[in-house]
Scaffold this motif. Structure first.
Motif, PDB file in Angstrom:
ATOM      1  N   VAL A 211       0.945  -1.362   0.113  1.00 16.28           N
ATOM      2  CA  VAL A 211      -0.083  -0.294   0.276  1.00 16.28           C
ATOM      3  C   VAL A 211       0.736   1.812   0.333  1.00 16.28           C
ATOM      4  O   VAL A 211       2.231   1.364   0.990  1.00 16.28           O
ATOM      5  N   PHE A 212       0.654   2.459  -0.973  1.00 14.00           N
ATOM      6  CA  PHE A 212       0.990   3.774  -1.012  1.00 14.00           C
ATOM      7  C   PHE A 212       0.077   4.223  -0.913  1.00 14.00           C
ATOM      8  O   PHE A 212      -0.626   4.483  -0.638  1.00 14.00           O
ATOM      9  N   SER A 213       0.131   5.275  -0.316  1.00 13.05           N
ATOM     10  CA  SER A 213      -0.925   7.005  -0.344  1.00 13.05           C
ATOM     11  C   SER A 213      -0.145   8.134   0.346  1.00 13.05           C
ATOM     12  O   SER A 213       1.026   8.071   1.419  1.00 13.05           O
ATOM     13  N   GLY A 214      -0.895   9.153  -0.188  1.00 14.12           N
ATOM     14  CA  GLY A 214      -0.449  10.613   0.674  1.00 14.12           C
ATOM     15  C   GLY A 214      -0.763  11.217   0.681  1.00 14.12           C
ATOM     16  O   GLY A 214      -2.246  11.437   0.233  1.00 14.12           O
TER      17      GLY A 214
ATOM     18  N   GLY B  39     -12.616  15.218   6.087  1.00 11.37           N
ATOM     19  CA  GLY B  39     -12.570  14.502   4.839  1.00 11.37           C
ATOM     20  C   GLY B  39     -11.479  13.295   4.090  1.00 11.37           C
ATOM     21  O   GLY B  39     -11.271  11.820   4.412  1.00 11.37           O
ATOM     22  N   ASN B  40     -10.463  14.181   5.271  1.00 12.67           N
ATOM     23  CA  ASN B  40      -8.700  13.178   5.235  1.00 12.67           C
ATOM     24  C   ASN B  40      -9.429  11.694   5.474  1.00 12.67           C
ATOM     25  O   ASN B  40      -8.877  10.579   5.413  1.00 12.67           O
ATOM     26  N   TYR B  41      -9.805  12.563   7.229  1.00 15.08           N
ATOM     27  CA  TYR B  41      -9.257  11.351   8.207  1.00 15.08           C
ATOM     28  C   TYR B  41     -10.647  10.212   7.682  1.00 15.08           C
ATOM     29  O   TYR B  41     -10.226   9.050   7.205  1.00 15.08           O
TER      30      TYR B  41
ATOM     31  N   LEU C  84       6.402  18.024  -1.921  1.00 12.96           N
ATOM     32  CA  LEU C  84       6.709  18.711  -3.628  1.00 12.96           C
ATOM     33  C   LEU C  84       5.603  18.703  -4.096  1.00 12.96           C
ATOM     34  O   LEU C  84       5.473  19.615  -4.819  1.00 12.96           O
ATOM     35  N   HIS C  85       5.140  17.876  -3.756  1.00 11.78           N
ATOM     36  CA  HIS C  85       3.139  18.498  -3.890  1.00 11.78           C
ATOM     37  C   HIS C  85       3.081  19.620  -3.422  1.00 11.78           C
ATOM     38  O   HIS C  85       2.520  20.392  -4.461  1.00 11.78           O
ATOM     39  N   ALA C  86       3.169  20.239  -2.176  1.00 16.49           N
ATOM     40  CA  ALA C  86       2.897  21.060  -1.756  1.00 16.49           C
ATOM     41  C   ALA C  86       3.244  22.412  -2.691  1.00 16.49           C
ATOM     42  O   ALA C  86       2.520  23.429  -2.040  1.00 16.49           O
TER      43      ALA C  86
ATOM     44  N   PRO D 261      -4.634   3.911  -0.991  1.00 16.83           N
ATOM     45  CA  PRO D 261      -6.673   4.383  -0.552  1.00 16.83           C
ATOM     46  C   PRO D 261      -6.094   6.011  -0.824  1.00 16.83           C
ATOM     47  O   PRO D 261      -5.415   6.316  -0.210  1.00 16.83           O
ATOM     48  N   ILE D 262      -7.686   6.007  -1.230  1.00 21.33           N
ATOM     49  CA  ILE D 262      -7.789   7.071  -0.720  1.00 21.33           C
ATOM     50  C   ILE D 262      -9.307   8.142  -1.452  1.00 21.33           C
ATOM     51  O   ILE D 262     -10.033   6.943  -0.749  1.00 21.33           O
ATOM     52  N   GLY D 263      -9.771   9.396  -1.184  1.00 21.76           N
ATOM     53  CA  GLY D 263     -11.304   9.811  -1.255  1.00 21.76           C
ATOM     54  C   GLY D 263     -11.180   9.842  -2.850  1.00 21.76           C
ATOM     55  O   GLY D 263     -10.229   9.306  -4.329  1.00 21.76           O
TER      56      GLY D 263
HETATM   57  P1  TYM Z   1      -4.777  16.048   0.097  1.00 24.13           P
HETATM   58  O1  TYM Z   1      -4.428  15.817   0.780  1.00 24.13           O
HETATM   59  O2  TYM Z   1      -5.602  16.668  -0.759  1.00 24.13           O
HETATM   60  O3  TYM Z   1      -5.481  14.954   0.231  1.00 24.13           O
HETATM   61  C1  TYM Z   1      -5.740  13.815   1.340  1.00 24.13           C
HETATM   62  C2  TYM Z   1      -6.388  12.538   1.057  1.00 24.13           C
HETATM   63  O4  TYM Z   1      -7.645  13.036   1.388  1.00 24.13           O
HETATM   64  C3  TYM Z   1      -8.769  12.713   0.465  1.00 24.13           C
HETATM   65  N1  TYM Z   1      -9.886  13.510   1.008  1.00 24.13           N
HETATM   66  C4  TYM Z   1     -11.210  13.101   1.437  1.00 24.13           C
HETATM   67  N2  TYM Z   1     -11.535  12.584   0.987  1.00 24.13           N
HETATM   68  C5  TYM Z   1     -12.883  12.464   0.953  1.00 24.13           C
HETATM   69  N3  TYM Z   1     -14.081  13.210   1.459  1.00 24.13           N
HETATM   70  C6  TYM Z   1     -12.945  14.609   1.010  1.00 24.13           C
HETATM   71  N4  TYM Z   1     -13.967  15.849   1.138  1.00 24.13           N
HETATM   72  C7  TYM Z   1     -11.879  14.437   0.597  1.00 24.13           C
HETATM   73  N5  TYM Z   1     -11.078  15.869   0.297  1.00 24.13           N
HETATM   74  C8  TYM Z   1      -9.575  14.539   0.926  1.00 24.13           C
HETATM   75  C9  TYM Z   1      -7.723  12.464  -0.899  1.00 24.13           C
HETATM   76  O5  TYM Z   1      -8.917  11.813  -1.664  1.00 24.13           O
HETATM   77  C10 TYM Z   1      -6.725  11.772  -0.221  1.00 24.13           C
HETATM   78  O6  TYM Z   1      -6.698  10.494   0.514  1.00 24.13           O
HETATM   79  N6  TYM Z   1      -2.897  13.729  -4.277  1.00 24.13           N
HETATM   80  C11 TYM Z   1      -2.817  13.835  -2.960  1.00 24.13           C
HETATM   81  C12 TYM Z   1      -1.980  13.103  -2.469  1.00 24.13           C
HETATM   82  C13 TYM Z   1      -1.103  12.614  -3.045  1.00 24.13           C
HETATM   83  C14 TYM Z   1      -1.293  11.066  -3.088  1.00 24.13           C
HETATM   84  C15 TYM Z   1       0.061  10.834  -3.535  1.00 24.13           C
HETATM   85  C16 TYM Z   1      -2.032  10.264  -2.664  1.00 24.13           C
HETATM   86  C17 TYM Z   1       0.567  12.792  -3.843  1.00 24.13           C
HETATM   87  N7  TYM Z   1       0.763  11.238  -3.948  1.00 24.13           N
HETATM   88  C18 TYM Z   1       0.022   9.031  -4.081  1.00 24.13           C
HETATM   89  C19 TYM Z   1      -2.108   8.633  -2.972  1.00 24.13           C
HETATM   90  C20 TYM Z   1      -1.263   8.104  -3.619  1.00 24.13           C
HETATM   91  C21 TYM Z   1      -3.907  14.846  -2.443  1.00 24.13           C
HETATM   92  O7  TYM Z   1      -3.744  15.962  -3.099  1.00 24.13           O
HETATM   93  O8  TYM Z   1      -4.421  14.552  -1.168  1.00 24.13           O
END
Ligand code: TYM
Length: 341
Positions: free
Chosen positions: A11-14, A24-26, A49-51, A150-152
């Motif tokens: 698994v990878f996520s960020g 939402g993030n949580y 680096l994305h920030a 794992p992502i939203g």
């Molecule tokens: P980020 O930082 O915007 O959000 C982090 C995680 O939170 C989820 N999320 C939500 N889930 C449900 N409802 C919401 N309102 C909500 N807002 C945010 C996002 O889907 C995310 O899972 N691009 C990514 C970061 C990233 C990444 C990766 C993720 C960079 N590299 C590789 C996975 C794999 C981002 O900006 O997430």
């Protein structure tokens, strides 16, 4: 779709270190990070680096990176089991990002909806990094040959792009299964938590109204106040899930309740059928305080010892690099980039 046969299930996520983690993030992501630790080798990144694709104040960014590490720990990401680190400490992300820039097609990036949203009207003034962001995201995942992400819901399109990039690399260089095609893992109950002020917009760190979101650092009073003020409609709660269909605000609050309490939406609807928001909102506030209060406390405890956080990030980066370094070497070899040392 590959079965990822010869690949370790990883698994990878960020998450971006840009301000507080919100509900939402949580519920959409980090809570799932914690659960997946039981079944997978996990790599959890703080994507600094994305920030920087938008301007960040250096001191604020440095603080936000440590705060996000503290939030990961407080939510239950376990540094003994998972690698926790910030992206810029593992150079393979940027290296593979460049390589994948040469694989990804402009046309693919032009379809990314998040760039369009984030760049706004004046696209000419957006950084090249903001446009290229999804390619770095693909590099994040593929540097570890991650099989699950794992992502939203809002990140789904980026994972599809990552799959396209992986498949094109495998195909162009005739290295079948070199990269696995990663699967997005989306929690259906909380895939898209919406703003408390507007049920048609997702809860977001960048919303100018703090009342639109519950931050993991909010105290009990702030949480209760935000829920009390959350937008709703005048009807009582329905007695079926279908009854929520045209009611985005009600659906959002019921969804949050269900996710926080690990219940189905059906079960929550059954419990509160016919009740007014005057009854439901205090119950939701109590639940949110009970679930989030201990996380906020844990976070403060971790933040009281920054050297401990830095140690965890350093160890995490070492572990991450040990996985990513050989992958990037192999990529260079496959592509004919000569190595003499
Ligand atoms: P980020 O930082 O915007 O959000 C982090 C995680 O939170 C989820 N999320 C939500 N889930 C449900 N409802 C919401 N309102 C909500 N807002 C945010 C996002 O889907 C995310 O899972 N691009 C990514 C970061 C990233 C990444 C990766 C993720 C960079 N590299 C590789 C996975 C794999 C981002 O900006 O997430």
């Amino acid at each position: 779709m590959t079965e990822g046969k010869q690949h370790v299930q990883r698994v990878f996520s960020g998450v971006q270190p840009t301000g507080n983690l919100h509900l939402g993030n949580y519920l959409g992501a980090v809570r799932n990070f914690v659960r997946l630790q039981d079944d997978y080798e996990c790599v959890y990144c703080i994507v600094d680096l994305h920030a920087i694709t938008v301007r960040q104040e250096p001191e604020t960014l440095r603080r936000s990176i440590r705060e996000l590490a503290a939030a990961y720990l407080a939510c239950g990401v376990d540094p003994q089991r998972s690698a926790i680190f910030n992206q810029s400490q593992v150079s393979q992300h940027a290296e593979l990002g460049w390589v994948l820039n040469c694989i990804a097609r402009m046309g693919w990036l032009n379809r990314m909806t998040q760039f369009k949203e984030k760049a706004g009207k004046d696209r000419e003034k957006a950084s090249v990094g903001l446009y290229d962001y999804p390619v770095l995201q693909a590099a994040d995942i593929l540097a570890y040959r991650a099989t699950h992400v794992p992502i939203g819901e809002d990140q789904k399109q980026h994972i599809e792009l990552c799959r396209d990039i992986a498949a094109k690399f495998n195909n162009d260089y005739e290295v079948e299964d070199f990269f696995p095609l990663p699967e997005p893992l989306i929690q259906s109950a909380a895939a898209r938590v919406m703003s408390l002020r507007d049920g048609s917009k997702k809860m977001s760190k960048s919303d100018p109204s703090d009342a639109s979101r519950i931050n993991l650092t909010d105290d009990a009073d702030q949480i209760a106040k935000k829920i009390r003020k959350a937008k709703t409609d005048p009807e009582p709660l329905p007695d079926t899930v279908e009854g929520l269909e045209e009611r985005p605000e009600a659906r959002n609050l019921v969804g949050i309740y269900a996710a926080l309490n690990d219940q189905s939406v059906e079960a929550v609807v059954t419990e509160f059928a016919g009740k007014q928001f005057g009854t439901f909102k205090p119950a939701l506030a109590d639940l949110a305080v009970a679930k989030l209060g201990p996380i906020a406390e844990e976070m403060q405890r971790h933040l009281a010892d920054l050297s401990h956080i830095d140690e965890i990030l350093a160890k995490g980066a070492e572990r991450a690099e040990a996985i990513a370094e050989p992958v990037v070497r192999e990529v260079y070899d496959v592509m004919g980039l000569l190595r003499t040392r």
